[in-house]
Design a protein around this motif. Structure first.
Motif, short mmCIF file in Angstrom:
data_model
loop_
_atom_site.label_atom_id
_atom_site.label_comp_id
_atom_site.label_asym_id
_atom_site.label_seq_id
_atom_site.Cartn_x
_atom_site.Cartn_y
_atom_site.Cartn_z
N PHE A 115 0.43 -1.71 0.07
CA PHE A 115 -0.17 -0.09 -0.05
C PHE A 115 0.94 1.36 -0.08
N GLU A 116 0.35 2.59 -0.51
CA GLU A 116 0.84 3.72 -0.26
C GLU A 116 0.71 4.66 0.65
N MET A 117 1.75 4.73 1.71
CA MET A 117 1.34 5.85 2.59
C MET A 117 1.53 7.19 2.58
N LEU A 118 0.76 7.77 2.86
CA LEU A 118 1.26 9.24 3.02
C LEU A 118 1.70 9.67 4.66
N CYS B 1 8.51 6.30 21.89
CA CYS B 1 6.92 5.58 21.99
C CYS B 1 6.43 6.29 22.38
N GLY B 2 5.20 6.72 22.41
CA GLY B 2 4.11 7.60 22.28
C GLY B 2 2.59 7.51 22.11
N PRO B 3 2.57 8.55 22.19
CA PRO B 3 0.31 8.61 22.28
C PRO B 3 0.26 9.04 20.94
N CYS B 4 -0.73 8.83 20.66
CA CYS B 4 -1.37 8.88 19.11
C CYS B 4 -2.54 9.13 19.15
N SER B 5 -2.79 9.91 17.49
CA SER B 5 -3.99 10.53 17.78
C SER B 5 -5.04 10.22 16.07
N GLU B 6 -5.87 9.26 16.04
CA GLU B 6 -6.77 8.90 15.04
C GLU B 6 -7.23 10.00 14.34
N MET B 7 -7.52 10.23 13.21
CA MET B 7 -8.90 11.11 12.47
C MET B 7 -9.72 9.59 11.28
N TYR B 8 -11.02 9.50 12.13
CA TYR B 8 -11.41 8.69 11.21
C TYR B 8 -13.10 9.68 10.75
N THR C 142 2.92 10.82 11.08
CA THR C 142 1.92 10.60 10.88
C THR C 142 2.27 9.29 9.09
N GLY C 143 0.40 8.54 9.11
CA GLY C 143 0.69 8.28 8.05
C GLY C 143 -0.84 7.99 7.80
N ALA C 144 -1.14 8.48 6.24
CA ALA C 144 -2.62 8.15 6.18
C ALA C 144 -2.40 7.43 5.10
N GLY C 145 -3.22 6.67 4.81
CA GLY C 145 -3.30 5.85 3.72
C GLY C 145 -3.83 5.70 2.06
N ARG D 92 -18.18 0.99 10.42
CA ARG D 92 -18.48 2.54 9.78
C ARG D 92 -17.88 3.41 10.06
N PHE D 93 -17.21 3.45 11.08
CA PHE D 93 -16.48 4.97 11.43
C PHE D 93 -14.79 3.87 10.75
N ILE D 94 -14.10 4.84 10.02
CA ILE D 94 -12.45 3.86 9.62
C ILE D 94 -11.75 5.31 10.07
N GLU D 95 -10.52 4.67 9.94
CA GLU D 95 -9.30 5.48 9.86
C GLU D 95 -8.79 5.88 8.59
N ILE D 96 -8.29 6.89 9.11
CA ILE D 96 -7.70 7.30 7.89
C ILE D 96 -6.43 8.03 7.74
N TRP D 97 -5.90 8.07 9.03
CA TRP D 97 -5.55 9.13 9.23
C TRP D 97 -4.53 8.32 10.70
N ASN D 98 -3.01 8.74 10.88
CA ASN D 98 -2.99 8.30 12.36
C ASN D 98 -1.68 8.98 13.05
N LEU D 99 -1.70 9.95 14.16
CA LEU D 99 -0.90 11.13 14.00
C LEU D 99 0.44 10.29 15.48
#
Length: 508
Positions: free
Chosen positions: A23-26, A107-114, A185-188, A155-162
């Motif tokens: 897959f292509e990771m942005l 390491c550290g916390p992350c935040s995801e956009m759905y 960060t990574g966005a599919g 129904r709710f899908i993650e598109i970006w992980n910070l």
């Protein structure tokens, strides 16, 4: 490429809407420059602001985020920077929202956009029997439990992980703050493409349409996966074949992975990266076989990958001949044994009306599984998958023991035939027969850029028994170093050729 190790989703590829081997990771990185505030601002602007300005233009009303439950800073920033209400910021636990690669280290916390597919796609359907708060289309606010249930159901899908790397975890579990916290960060791309094109499946985007079409044209069957999910019976060459839409998706996905692995210099083999490539390729061949195809198929889809992705990735075009030739040779090799292997598998794991998920019907012995691997070329994970489909388990420990024994025998056999040349047997380069001006100082390794070159032999040493050591002016052959074994291949001259079995450094 994700097809092994910590993140191994190979069995899910083709069965779900979003699993892939390649897959292509942005994304974007900051190493000690900006941190949470700017990372959140950049992500929010790109996802929600006007598409005409180069952003995604997704309606903010259908965007939700998760944060690590203890990360009050990120929660506040999402409210301040993005204006998100508290009810659309979900605090989740370490399993979902804390990133670490190992037991110690950064390491550290992350935040995801759905995003909410129920409002952003044309083909969203609730699963049969679904009920609860998360299934209510006119609801704007969801509890944490309802959000998690909706995410698990798709129904709710993650598109970006910070990922906010701000700690250094010690052996005792202590989290020491990093002196310069960083952002990863990574966005599919595939997921984003599906959302923007109004679909729930990555495989139904313009990224995959040419590849699915290539599979259809090659196997001579229509892809019905947009409207049908279960296999259906079709007539192929006068015989009934159960055609599974997942097989089309597997072949399309695996063609991308095979093309890029080959373009990156990975070559099919029975260990390391080469084995990852070989098992992906052979899994695709098996699915083509299930579609009634008994001749090379993947090579035609790899050609479609080159045609559609070659402009963005020029290495696909410059190495297209290598990609197509290697794929076809590997397919032909596996096809020459697959029928016998499948017949043997039928004997070892006969179908008894069981399906995936039924009770265990038996265990395939390690020796039998090893023979499928050694004689018929069945990768162990392919045998495991086929066995699971019929309700059998596989004796992995027995397989590993048989494989280790075979490796020991092979090593002993090589030593007995003197196939491995020790460095001291090559002696000083001064003892070699050298061409005028030839020597070690002239040898250049070019294997990171090319795998085939025209060059000159600068020195020769006869080793007896039809074996010879050669020094080349430029060489694409990697010499054993740093735990990586030597490259193999061939050298072809005027009316002579030599198989390259080993590569060593002499006088540097």
């Amino acid at each position: 490429v994700r097809a092994g190790g910590k993140h191994n989703d190979l069995e899910q590829v083709g069965r779900t809407a979003r699993h892939h081997t390649f897959f292509e990771m942005l994304g974007n990185f900051s190493f000690g420059d900006y941190f949470k505030r700017d990372a959140i601002r950049f992500a929010w602007e790109f996802v929600t602001e006007r598409r005409e300005d180069g952003n995604l233009g997704i309606d903010p009303a259908h965007v939700r985020v998760s944060v690590f439950r203890e990360d009050a800073e990120a929660r506040k920033l999402w409210a301040d920077v993005a204006g998100l209400p508290e009810s659309r910021i979900y605090g989740l636990d370490e399993k979902d929202n804390f990133w670490q690669m190992a037991d110690t280290g950064p390491c550290g916390p992350c935040s995801e956009m759905y995003v909410d597919l129920a409002h952003l796609t044309d083909d969203w359907r609730f699963p049969d029997g679904a009920s609860g708060e998360w299934t209510e289309l006119d609801r704007d606010e969801f509890s944490v439990d309802a959000f998690v249930a909706g995410a698990e159901a798709g129904r709710f899908i993650e598109i970006w992980n910070l990922v906010f790397m701000q700690f250094d975890r010690q052996a005792d579990g202590t989290l020491d703050p990093l002196p310069r916290p960083s952002v990863d960060t990574g966005a599919g791309l595939e997921r984003i493409a599906a959302v923007l094109q109004g679909g729930t499946s990555n495989y139904h985007t313009d990224l995959f349409a040419p590849l699915i079409r290539a599979v259809e044209n090659t196997v001579g069957l229509p892809y019905r996966g947009r409207t049908e999910h279960a296999p259906s019976e079709m007539m192929v060459g006068g015989r009934a074949v159960m055609v599974d839409p997942a097989s089309f998706r597997v072949i399309a996905d695996h063609a991308r992975a095979v093309a890029f692995l080959l373009a990156d210099g990975v070559f099919p083999s029975n260990d390391g990266r080469g084995y990852v490539l070989r098992r992906i390729l052979r899994r695709a061949v098996r699915h083509a076989w299930l579609l009634g195809r008994q001749e090379p198929t993947l090579v035609h889809v790899v050609k479609a990958v080159i045609d559609t992705m070659g402009e963005a990735y020029p290495e696909l075009r410059t190495r297209s001949a290598h990609l197509l030739t290697t794929t076809q040779v590997e397919e032909e090799s596996f096809l020459s044994t697959i029928e016998g292997g499948l017949a043997r598998f039928e004997e070892l794991a006969p179908r008894r009306g069981t399906n995936l998920g039924d009770e265990i019907r038996g265990t395939m012995s390690g020796d039998d599984v090893f023979r499928l691997y050694d004689t018929f070329g069945f990768p162990i994970d392919l045998t495991e998958l086929m066995a699971r489909e019929r309700g059998y388990t596989v004796d992995i420990a027995g397989f590993d023991a048989a494989l280790d024994a075979q490796r020991s025998r092979s090593k002993a056999d090589r030593k007995s035939r003197h196939l491995v040349v020790q460095a001291d047997a090559l002696g000083d380069l001064a003892d070699w027969t050298r061409a005028p001006g030839g020597g070690a100082a002239d040898a250049a390794f070019v294997g990171y850029d090319v795998v085939e070159i025209e060059t000159e032999v600068t020195a020769v040493r006869q080793l007896g028994d039809g074996r010879v050591a050669l020094l080349l002016r430029e060489t694409p052959f990697y010499a054993e170093s740093g735990g990586q074994v030597s490259d193999h291949g061939e050298i072809v001259g005027t009316e002579w050729r030599a198989d390259v079995e080993d590569v060593r450094k002499v006088d540097g």
